[in-house]
Design a protein around this motif. Sequence first.
Motif, mmCIF file in Angstrom:
data_model
loop_
_atom_site.group_PDB
_atom_site.id
_atom_site.type_symbol
_atom_site.label_atom_id
_atom_site.label_comp_id
_atom_site.label_asym_id
_atom_site.label_seq_id
_atom_site.Cartn_x
_atom_site.Cartn_y
_atom_site.Cartn_z
ATOM 1 N N VAL A 34 -3.196 1.658 -9.615
ATOM 2 C CA VAL A 34 -4.892 2.959 -9.391
ATOM 3 C C VAL A 34 -5.274 1.480 -10.242
ATOM 4 C CG1 VAL A 34 -5.382 4.010 -10.765
ATOM 5 C CG2 VAL A 34 -3.962 4.731 -8.770
ATOM 6 N N ARG A 35 -4.219 0.842 -10.924
ATOM 7 C CA ARG A 35 -5.182 0.106 -12.476
ATOM 8 C C ARG A 35 -5.465 -1.028 -11.872
ATOM 9 N NH1 ARG A 35 -1.086 0.450 -15.478
ATOM 10 N NH2 ARG A 35 -1.227 1.769 -16.449
ATOM 11 N N ALA A 36 -4.954 -1.974 -10.821
ATOM 12 C CA ALA A 36 -5.411 -2.805 -10.308
ATOM 13 C C ALA A 36 -6.690 -2.902 -10.045
ATOM 14 C CB ALA A 36 -3.766 -3.964 -9.379
ATOM 15 N N ALA A 37 -6.690 -1.665 -8.615
ATOM 16 C CA ALA A 37 -8.047 -1.493 -7.883
ATOM 17 C C ALA A 37 -8.614 -1.164 -8.376
ATOM 18 C CB ALA A 37 -7.704 0.250 -6.215
ATOM 19 N N GLN A 38 -9.004 -0.086 -9.815
ATOM 20 C CA GLN A 38 -9.404 0.301 -10.490
ATOM 21 C C GLN A 38 -10.504 -0.873 -10.907
ATOM 22 O OE1 GLN A 38 -8.067 3.183 -13.352
ATOM 23 N NE2 GLN A 38 -9.445 4.847 -11.933
ATOM 24 N N ALA A 39 -9.929 -2.255 -11.315
ATOM 25 C CA ALA A 39 -10.188 -3.199 -12.141
ATOM 26 C C ALA A 39 -10.632 -3.747 -10.773
ATOM 27 C CB ALA A 39 -8.698 -4.306 -12.802
ATOM 28 N N LEU A 407 10.398 -4.632 8.002
ATOM 29 C CA LEU A 407 10.013 -4.933 9.029
ATOM 30 C C LEU A 407 8.681 -5.078 8.192
ATOM 31 C CD1 LEU A 407 10.207 -3.388 12.317
ATOM 32 C CD2 LEU A 407 11.529 -5.863 12.147
ATOM 33 N N ASN A 408 8.029 -4.205 7.300
ATOM 34 C CA ASN A 408 6.614 -4.904 6.301
ATOM 35 C C ASN A 408 7.196 -5.498 5.601
ATOM 36 O OD1 ASN A 408 5.051 -3.259 8.053
ATOM 37 N ND2 ASN A 408 5.824 -0.903 7.056
ATOM 38 N N GLU A 409 8.319 -5.358 4.805
ATOM 39 C CA GLU A 409 8.552 -6.764 3.754
ATOM 40 C C GLU A 409 8.386 -8.305 4.207
ATOM 41 O OE1 GLU A 409 11.751 -6.087 0.589
ATOM 42 O OE2 GLU A 409 12.350 -5.683 1.946
ATOM 43 N N SER A 410 8.797 -8.432 5.724
ATOM 44 C CA SER A 410 8.950 -9.342 6.029
ATOM 45 C C SER A 410 7.599 -10.391 6.224
ATOM 46 C CB SER A 410 10.168 -9.288 7.101
ATOM 47 O OG SER A 410 9.713 -8.565 8.188
ATOM 48 N N GLN A 411 6.760 -9.125 6.942
ATOM 49 C CA GLN A 411 5.669 -9.913 6.870
ATOM 50 C C GLN A 411 4.708 -10.446 6.580
ATOM 51 O OE1 GLN A 411 3.986 -6.179 9.161
ATOM 52 N NE2 GLN A 411 4.881 -6.362 10.658
ATOM 53 N N GLN A 412 4.252 -11.822 6.275
ATOM 54 C CA GLN A 412 3.329 -12.499 5.515
ATOM 55 C C GLN A 412 1.837 -11.659 5.359
ATOM 56 O OE1 GLN A 412 4.674 -14.302 3.650
ATOM 57 N NE2 GLN A 412 2.902 -14.760 2.069
ATOM 58 N N ILE A 413 1.580 -11.172 4.707
ATOM 59 C CA ILE A 413 0.278 -10.161 3.918
ATOM 60 C C ILE A 413 -0.094 -10.461 3.155
ATOM 61 C CG2 ILE A 413 -1.072 -8.408 3.876
ATOM 62 C CD1 ILE A 413 1.035 -6.894 5.889
ATOM 63 N N TYR A 414 -1.717 -11.321 2.758
ATOM 64 C CA TYR A 414 -2.354 -11.911 2.172
ATOM 65 C C TYR A 414 -3.684 -10.265 1.582
ATOM 66 C CZ TYR A 414 0.672 -16.372 1.969
ATOM 67 O OH TYR A 414 1.072 -16.598 1.779
ATOM 68 N N SER A 415 -3.254 -9.572 0.062
ATOM 69 C CA SER A 415 -4.412 -9.336 -0.229
ATOM 70 C C SER A 415 -5.317 -10.036 -0.355
ATOM 71 C CB SER A 415 -3.814 -8.219 -1.328
ATOM 72 O OG SER A 415 -3.487 -8.765 -2.386
ATOM 73 N N ASP A 416 -6.867 -8.653 -0.638
ATOM 74 C CA ASP A 416 -8.004 -9.557 -1.280
ATOM 75 C C ASP A 416 -7.678 -9.801 -2.888
ATOM 76 O OD1 ASP A 416 -9.327 -9.224 0.895
ATOM 77 O OD2 ASP A 416 -10.194 -7.199 0.142
ATOM 78 N N GLN A 417 -6.514 -9.385 -3.377
ATOM 79 C CA GLN A 417 -6.198 -9.971 -4.930
ATOM 80 C C GLN A 417 -5.378 -10.822 -4.301
ATOM 81 O OE1 GLN A 417 -5.185 -7.100 -7.823
ATOM 82 N NE2 GLN A 417 -3.049 -8.201 -7.381
ATOM 83 N N ALA A 418 -4.248 -11.239 -4.055
ATOM 84 C CA ALA A 418 -3.719 -12.294 -3.838
ATOM 85 C C ALA A 418 -4.908 -13.690 -3.404
ATOM 86 C CB ALA A 418 -2.768 -12.434 -2.479
#
Length: 457
Positions: A34-39, A407-418
């Motif tokens: 929540v803190r990161a999303a609001q920022a 399975l989700n942990e092994s996937q490479q997903i880069y967020s907008d923040q990343a």
Amino acid sequence: MTQSRALELMASGANIFLCGPPGSGKSYVLEQFVRAAQASGKHVAVTATTGIAASLLNGVTIHSWSGLRAKHDFGDADITSLLNDPSLTQRLNNTDILIIDEISMLDATTLDALNYWFKVARASKVSFGGLQIVLSGDFFQLPPVSIARPEYCFKAKSWTEAALKVCYLSEQHRQTGDELTEILSALREQRFNEFHLRLLSARQAIPHQSTTMLMTHNKDVDQINSARLEHLEGKSHSYYAKLSGPTDATFSLRRSVLAPSELKLKVGAEVMFVANDPLKRYVNGSQGRIVGFKFNLPQVELNDSGLVLLAQAKCWKLENESKAMAELVQLPLKLAWAITIHKCQGMSLNEADIDLKRSFTYGMGYVALSRLKSYQGLYLSSYNTRSLQLDKTIYAFDRALNKESHLNESQQIYSDQAKLIASLYRSGMSLWLIQQSVGLSERQLREELSQLGLVSK
């Protein structure tokens, strides 16, 4: 899944189911998200299925926020009525992310109704009207409450439609890895046996006089607290909650706050804080004893630290787009010789005397035991055959969740923040300025940079 990986998936914009055993850090991850999303400029609605759970996250109930209230026969007539409330439709359309905590207590019919209503209100055919949905909870805990037997929300059509990414937290941050951890793990993994029963029987000991009782029914809790207070000598001090705002809003806020409308205290009363202290001297669930009164306010000696502090009033707010709709002011305390199991969800207790002889639903014993930090803090006064049972339909579902999470942990997903962090780092911006830009601590930023392969651990 680690907390940092879960936060990365949540920041990617995907719909999420955040789960894991009690003490795995679900509430902490939600707070960080929540803190990161609001920022980053996102509008986040924080809700929960019960008022108690909502208050722990400084949120409101999903029934209140959505406008559905507690209806189970939601239809077109209700849609027409809700559409005539411009403040409600504006709230739904101005929200980017919706969090619903303690999702195990939401039934399938209500989740489908929320999906339908959001699509109409936001004029979108996309799942939940295009809101990013973050559901959080543990289906081994308390099930939906209803006169008829309701379906768990994971059986709803809207659950499948949302294509939720599962984040199953695997680390333990409450229990210490002792016999209690083994008991809770055995219950979750369907291997509870005579050995674990003997471990529980060994804790059928006489508790300390100050040990809080966890009980199944409100009536029993109220009787014990009233009798214990009446037994104390000395002057009684009363503190009354002050409510302000429209009737509907104040009613919703009143139900979500654990602090009582009238709080009676005497020297020697066992109490519990029902909010977190901004100065971090106590947290929700911290226990203590009234040792005096100063300026007509109670002085509380904390059980775990021995610190004596002056309890001061707290203001709880029901907000809409950061505007207060209702306010409640009261001391963040309640009598704590006894509390109900339903109202202890989310708390961490050093010790408790648990009475389970009148358990009436799945998960009550599991929830009560999981509130404790250690086996040595457990005092089990009684239990019945129902009290330690978990719903058998949940076991296979939980295993499937854990597998999907891996399975989700092994996937490479880069967020907008990343992506933003990587861009800022490559531009030569200092770490301190990047921290201010994305709202992360230095440790979190370095972890993010490490996962992106930009710095070494």
